[in-house]
Design a protein around this motif. Structure first.
Motif, PDB file in Angstrom:
ATOM      1  N   LEU A   1     -17.014  -6.900 -12.288  1.00  0.00           N
ATOM      2  CA  LEU A   1     -16.147  -7.693 -11.414  1.00  0.00           C
ATOM      3  C   LEU A   1     -14.699  -7.235 -11.517  1.00  0.00           C
ATOM      4  CD1 LEU A   1     -15.845  -9.925  -9.382  1.00  0.00           C
ATOM      5  CD2 LEU A   1     -15.825 -11.591 -11.249  1.00  0.00           C
ATOM      6  N   PHE A   2     -14.270  -6.805 -12.703  1.00  0.00           N
ATOM      7  CA  PHE A   2     -12.911  -6.282 -12.835  1.00  0.00           C
ATOM      8  C   PHE A   2     -12.731  -5.026 -11.977  1.00  0.00           C
ATOM      9  CE2 PHE A   2     -12.846  -8.093 -17.423  1.00  0.00           C
ATOM     10  CZ  PHE A   2     -12.616  -9.350 -16.917  1.00  0.00           C
ATOM     11  N   PHE A   3     -13.745  -4.186 -11.941  1.00  0.00           N
ATOM     12  CA  PHE A   3     -13.653  -2.997 -11.095  1.00  0.00           C
ATOM     13  C   PHE A   3     -13.648  -3.363  -9.616  1.00  0.00           C
ATOM     14  CE2 PHE A   3     -15.488  -0.772 -14.918  1.00  0.00           C
ATOM     15  CZ  PHE A   3     -14.367   0.005 -15.163  1.00  0.00           C
ATOM     16  N   VAL A   4     -14.404  -4.393  -9.242  1.00  0.00           N
ATOM     17  CA  VAL A   4     -14.378  -4.861  -7.853  1.00  0.00           C
ATOM     18  C   VAL A   4     -12.977  -5.359  -7.498  1.00  0.00           C
ATOM     19  CG1 VAL A   4     -15.257  -6.603  -6.247  1.00  0.00           C
ATOM     20  CG2 VAL A   4     -16.832  -5.414  -7.788  1.00  0.00           C
ATOM     21  N   LEU A   5     -12.364  -6.129  -8.389  1.00  0.00           N
ATOM     22  CA  LEU A   5     -10.999  -6.610  -8.154  1.00  0.00           C
ATOM     23  C   LEU A   5     -10.016  -5.448  -8.044  1.00  0.00           C
ATOM     24  CD1 LEU A   5     -10.942  -9.635 -10.625  1.00  0.00           C
ATOM     25  CD2 LEU A   5     -10.771  -9.762  -8.142  1.00  0.00           C
ATOM     26  N   THR A   6     -10.203  -4.435  -8.893  1.00  0.00           N
ATOM     27  CA  THR A   6      -9.342  -3.246  -8.833  1.00  0.00           C
ATOM     28  C   THR A   6      -9.481  -2.542  -7.490  1.00  0.00           C
ATOM     29  OG1 THR A   6      -9.464  -2.911 -11.222  1.00  0.00           O
ATOM     30  CG2 THR A   6      -8.901  -0.995  -9.883  1.00  0.00           C
ATOM     31  N   GLY A   7     -10.719  -2.356  -7.032  1.00  0.00           N
ATOM     32  CA  GLY A   7     -10.946  -1.690  -5.759  1.00  0.00           C
ATOM     33  C   GLY A   7     -10.364  -2.458  -4.592  1.00  0.00           C
ATOM     34  N   LEU A   8     -10.551  -3.770  -4.579  1.00  0.00           N
ATOM     35  CA  LEU A   8      -9.985  -4.590  -3.509  1.00  0.00           C
ATOM     36  C   LEU A   8      -8.461  -4.515  -3.516  1.00  0.00           C
ATOM     37  CD1 LEU A   8     -12.243  -7.777  -3.787  1.00  0.00           C
ATOM     38  CD2 LEU A   8     -12.238  -6.119  -1.915  1.00  0.00           C
ATOM     39  N   ASN A   9      -7.866  -4.559  -4.707  1.00  0.00           N
ATOM     40  CA  ASN A   9      -6.412  -4.490  -4.815  1.00  0.00           C
ATOM     41  C   ASN A   9      -5.883  -3.160  -4.293  1.00  0.00           C
ATOM     42  OD1 ASN A   9      -4.377  -6.343  -5.765  1.00  0.00           O
ATOM     43  ND2 ASN A   9      -3.814  -4.825  -7.298  1.00  0.00           N
ATOM     44  N   SER A  10      -6.543  -2.084  -4.662  1.00  0.00           N
ATOM     45  CA  SER A  10      -6.087  -0.759  -4.245  1.00  0.00           C
ATOM     46  C   SER A  10      -6.237  -0.574  -2.735  1.00  0.00           C
ATOM     47  CB  SER A  10      -6.880   0.314  -4.995  1.00  0.00           C
ATOM     48  OG  SER A  10      -6.407   1.592  -4.665  1.00  0.00           O
ATOM     49  N   PHE A  11      -7.365  -1.002  -2.188  1.00  0.00           N
ATOM     50  CA  PHE A  11      -7.588  -0.874  -0.740  1.00  0.00           C
ATOM     51  C   PHE A  11      -6.525  -1.637   0.043  1.00  0.00           C
ATOM     52  CE2 PHE A  11      -9.189  -2.375   3.294  1.00  0.00           C
ATOM     53  CZ  PHE A  11      -9.794  -1.253   3.841  1.00  0.00           C
ATOM     54  N   ALA A  12      -6.329  -2.908  -0.312  1.00  0.00           N
ATOM     55  CA  ALA A  12      -5.435  -3.758   0.469  1.00  0.00           C
ATOM     56  C   ALA A  12      -3.975  -3.342   0.329  1.00  0.00           C
ATOM     57  CB  ALA A  12      -5.614  -5.216   0.048  1.00  0.00           C
ATOM     58  N   THR A  13      -3.536  -3.005  -0.902  1.00  0.00           N
ATOM     59  CA  THR A  13      -2.132  -2.638  -1.089  1.00  0.00           C
ATOM     60  C   THR A  13      -1.816  -1.298  -0.439  1.00  0.00           C
ATOM     61  OG1 THR A  13      -2.668  -1.729  -3.282  1.00  0.00           O
ATOM     62  CG2 THR A  13      -1.859  -3.983  -3.203  1.00  0.00           C
ATOM     63  N   THR A  14      -2.734  -0.340  -0.527  1.00  0.00           N
ATOM     64  CA  THR A  14      -2.523   0.959   0.114  1.00  0.00           C
ATOM     65  C   THR A  14      -2.441   0.802   1.623  1.00  0.00           C
ATOM     66  OG1 THR A  14      -3.690   2.118  -1.651  1.00  0.00           O
ATOM     67  CG2 THR A  14      -3.435   3.285   0.429  1.00  0.00           C
ATOM     68  N   PHE A  15      -3.373   0.051   2.189  1.00  0.00           N
ATOM     69  CA  PHE A  15      -3.372  -0.172   3.635  1.00  0.00           C
ATOM     70  C   PHE A  15      -2.100  -0.875   4.084  1.00  0.00           C
ATOM     71  CE2 PHE A  15      -4.238  -3.628   6.745  1.00  0.00           C
ATOM     72  CZ  PHE A  15      -4.179  -2.841   7.899  1.00  0.00           C
ATOM     73  N   PHE A  16      -1.755  -1.968   3.428  1.00  0.00           N
ATOM     74  CA  PHE A  16      -0.629  -2.773   3.903  1.00  0.00           C
ATOM     75  C   PHE A  16       0.689  -2.002   3.800  1.00  0.00           C
ATOM     76  CE2 PHE A  16       2.922  -5.658   2.882  1.00  0.00           C
ATOM     77  CZ  PHE A  16       3.018  -6.289   4.118  1.00  0.00           C
TER      78      PHE A  16
END
Length: 410
Positions: A9-24
């Motif tokens: 779950l920590f890796f899932v949170l990391t992936g979501l954070n990276s995707f959203a921050t990079t996109f935004f």
């Protein structure tokens, strides 16, 4: 607290954070270009202030994570990001957009040290390199996906996509963190958050891996070299990221096309992480770090000065592989040599990144304001600054060492 059951779950949170921050962040730059008529110098100046915020709050975030706990700090950072994006989506005025970006940056700065600590905490000497490898692949892969798909999202959904996608991701992340905090509190109601209920005896002093002892340079020097190179790499990275909207205008690329043609270096960095995780012969080898730094400078200058799009793509291949090794070196040597706590490690690592994010664009913007006659003035200024970083690496490598090498102590 024993985190192992929750690592996925920590890796899932990391992936979501990276995707959203990079996109935004990257496609917010296109919004500033289109709606507020930002050129290179304005975008670089904005990026420098963003980097300054990141430098300060990530350094503080590492310390806060140690005091408050990893999960509470992560939840606080995500909540700040959510509030700032909601405000920016509701009020499109320029001042609100800039202010919301700075608040969003402060919140994001708290998330990365906490995520890095959660991923690495509780790992032994065999598990730690594996966790670092998976962590790098996770955030780099989702960052590449965020940039690659972000242009199409921005083109087809506009402001609704720019703000809606990261807001939806933040709601998922905050929900997951709240669930984790309830589970961990129920598992150890009388234990301090993020601390083992029954701490094991102190482990033996950590020693760097065997490859470090076969080199004429102390392992601590490799850590210093990597910590020097990584901020310079981020000077180059953030300068490129901030100039891409202007490059897209020059090559007449839509945001969708920019996402395709300008995401090559993201995927090359991901490839580098995958190779470096399994192939360890680069550990404590100065030639690999120095060679990557030379490739970084060459790729940076070629990418921003290239007259044709195919040269931009070739330069990105070189640039992505170089940034991959430099970043991996910084994180690996910190874990193999450094002695600070996991949260402080994450904070120092991210603060060094923030230094690069700030200084490179600041120099580029200042050069363009001082010498507005050439659009490449900022590129040359940052290129010269990168060369000073190479000189620093060479000095660290060949300066007389005042420390006895571990392999020679007896």
């Amino acid at each position: 607290m024993h985190w192992r059951p929750y690592k996925t779950l920590f890796f899932v949170l990391t992936g979501l954070n990276s995707f959203a921050t990079t996109f935004f962040f990257n496609y917010l730059l296109f919004l500033f270009r289109n709606q507020f008529h930002f050129g290179r110098k304005e975008t670089l100046a904005l990026g420098a202030v963003h980097g300054l915020m990141y430098l300060f709050f990530s350094w503080r975030g590492g310390r806060l994570a140690q005091r408050l706990g990893y999960l509470p700090t992560l939840g606080l950072g995500l909540s700040i990001m959510l509030a700032s994006l909601a405000a920016a989506g509701l009020f499109p005025a320029f001042a609100v957009q800039v202010g919301a970006l700075m608040v969003w940056t402060a919140g994001m700065s708290l998330t990365w040290p906490a995520l890095e600590a959660l991923v690495c905490d509780g790992e032994d000497e065999r598990g730690l390199p594996r966790m670092v490898g998976i962590y790098n692949l996770t955030w780099a892969g989702t960052a590449a996906a965020g940039y690659f798909t972000g242009g199409a999202i921005f083109d087809y959904l506009g402001l609704a996509g720019l703000y809606g996608v990261p807001l939806a991701v933040l709601v998922l992340q905050i929900s997951a963190v709240a669930w984790l905090m309830r589970r961990t509190a129920a598992a150890s109601p009388h234990a301090q958050q993020d601390k083992p209920a029954d701490p094991p005896p102190p482990p033996p002093a950590h020693a760097p891996e065997a490859a470090a002892l076969a080199q004429p340079v102390p392992p601590e020097t490799f850590l210093k070299m990597a910590w020097l190179a990584n901020p310079f790499a981020y000077m180059a990275i953030n300068t490129i990221v901030l100039i891409i909207p202007d490059l897209a205008r020059h090559f007449q690329l839509t945001p969708t096309q920019s996402g395709i043609f300008c995401s090559v270096w993201f995927f090359m960095r991901l490839l580098a992480f995958a190779v470096l995780w399994k192939w360890t012969a680069w550990h404590y080898r100065f030639r690999w770090l120095a060679g990557s730094y030379v490739a970084l400078v060459a790729g940076f200058l070629t990418l921003l000065l290239a007259p044709q799009l195919w040269l931009v793509i070739v330069a990105q291949i070189l640039f992505g592989l170089a940034t991959g090794l430099i970043y991996y070196s910084s994180l690996f040597y910190a874990m193999d040599v450094g002695e600070a706590s996991q949260g402080e490690h994450g904070g120092l690592h991210e603060a060094a990144i923030g230094l690069g994010i700030c200084v490179g664009p600041a120099l580029g913007a200042a050069s363009l304001y001082a010498f507005p006659g050439s659009s490449h003035t900022g590129t040359y200024a940052v290129g010269l600054l990168l060369l000073t970083g190479l000189a620093g690496l060479l000095w660290l490598r060949w300066r007389p060492s005042r420390q006895a090498h571990p392999s020679r102590q007896s």
